[in-house]
Design a protein around this motif. Structure first.
Motif, mmCIF file in Angstrom:
data_model
loop_
_atom_site.group_PDB
_atom_site.id
_atom_site.type_symbol
_atom_site.label_atom_id
_atom_site.label_comp_id
_atom_site.label_asym_id
_atom_site.label_seq_id
_atom_site.Cartn_x
_atom_site.Cartn_y
_atom_site.Cartn_z
ATOM 1 N N TYR A 30 0.898 -1.339 0.220
ATOM 2 C CA TYR A 30 0.151 -0.162 -0.269
ATOM 3 C C TYR A 30 0.954 1.406 -0.090
ATOM 4 O O TYR A 30 0.061 2.624 -0.008
ATOM 5 C CB TYR A 30 -1.407 -0.515 0.791
ATOM 6 N N GLN A 159 -7.215 10.666 -1.425
ATOM 7 C CA GLN A 159 -8.194 10.270 -1.893
ATOM 8 C C GLN A 159 -8.968 10.725 -2.552
ATOM 9 O O GLN A 159 -10.322 10.146 -2.787
ATOM 10 C CB GLN A 159 -8.820 8.498 -0.851
ATOM 11 N N LEU A 162 -11.561 8.718 -4.903
ATOM 12 C CA LEU A 162 -11.768 7.452 -4.634
ATOM 13 C C LEU A 162 -13.333 7.357 -3.622
ATOM 14 O O LEU A 162 -13.461 8.834 -3.036
ATOM 15 C CB LEU A 162 -10.931 6.848 -3.667
ATOM 16 N N ARG A 167 -12.109 6.749 1.765
ATOM 17 C CA ARG A 167 -11.198 7.707 2.566
ATOM 18 C C ARG A 167 -10.921 7.849 4.131
ATOM 19 O O ARG A 167 -10.228 7.435 4.622
ATOM 20 C CB ARG A 167 -11.698 8.580 1.922
ATOM 21 N N TYR A 206 -3.040 7.683 -8.431
ATOM 22 C CA TYR A 206 -3.407 6.508 -8.374
ATOM 23 C C TYR A 206 -4.901 7.106 -8.100
ATOM 24 O O TYR A 206 -5.475 6.832 -6.629
ATOM 25 C CB TYR A 206 -3.230 5.318 -7.543
ATOM 26 N N TYR A 209 -4.593 8.135 -4.446
ATOM 27 C CA TYR A 209 -4.307 8.042 -3.296
ATOM 28 C C TYR A 209 -3.180 8.111 -2.754
ATOM 29 O O TYR A 209 -2.701 7.980 -1.475
ATOM 30 C CB TYR A 209 -4.351 6.260 -3.741
#
Length: 220
Positions: A30, A159, A162, A167, A206, A209
């Motif tokens: 991660y 995030q 996302l 998050r 990403y 991210y």
């Protein structure tokens, strides 16, 4: 080291007293963007590379294997992490090319630690989110970038693209390890770059991210 830095060092030693033994195995899934940063370092022949917050020396070892023509330096505030880092560097047979020290990222003396005060490449990988005085840490790192060099940073983003539940869950989990993604990282990067006369580039990765920043110095 200030009283605040000593408190932070004790806190990090407590966090990593046992985690350091499994840190690299668990984090590789991660801590996204680290390896791309290392691939982009490309130090010059005979160049010097500094990692601020080197942890277990995982990144330094990978970079030293990739760039055999450079010398590498790293420091961390956690002596527990440095114990693992020293063992890892020795096991990799890289003690002659990787020098480690203990130091506070918010106000370090590179000349005292390493005998040099400028580096061709400086990088910070998932450290900003763990340093209480992170703005000062970025400024301190920028101050040791040599002419023609770069400071490269990768860390958790916000995030932003996302799902919101993701998050909330991620941030709650990170908080258990004293990790706080910095919402205004882009603005601080821009401010530090202006003050240091560096050119700043900022890129979400990403879907937000992770965030990646590069501060580049011109040549004298």
């Amino acid at each position: 080291m200030t009283d605040g830095a000593r408190d932070h060092a004790r806190r990090m030693d407590a966090v990593y007293a046992t985690q350091r033994h499994i840190y690299d195995l668990t984090r590789k899934y991660y801590l996204l963007g680290r390896d791309a940063l290392l691939r982009d370092l490309a130090p010059p022949a005979g160049g010097a590379v500094l990692e601020v917050g080197c942890g277990t020396a995982r990144n330094l070892i990978a970079a030293a294997r990739r760039y055999r023509h450079a010398q590498f330096f790293g420091f961390d505030i956690s002596e527990a992490m440095l114990a693992t880092a020293r063992a890892n560097v020795a096991r990799a047979g890289l003690s002659a090319r990787i020098t480690l020290a203990q130091g506070d990222a918010t106000g370090f003396d590179a000349a005292a630690m390493f005998g040099r005060d400028q580096f061709d490449r400086v990088f910070m990988s998932y450290t900003i989110s763990m340093i209480p005085g992170w703005e000062d840490a970025i400024a301190a790192a920028a101050a040791v970038v040599a002419p023609g060099g770069t400071l490269q940073i990768v860390d958790f983003g916000q995030q932003e693209q996302l799902p919101r539940p993701w998050r909330r869950l991620l941030f709650a989990w990170l908080a258990k390890f004293h990790v706080s993604p910095r919402a205004d990282l882009d603005r601080v990067i821009a401010r530090v770059a202006r003050a240091a006369g560096l050119e700043a580039r900022f890129q979400p990765l990403y879907r937000g991210y992770a965030w990646r920043a590069t501060l580049a110095a011109g040549r004298d």
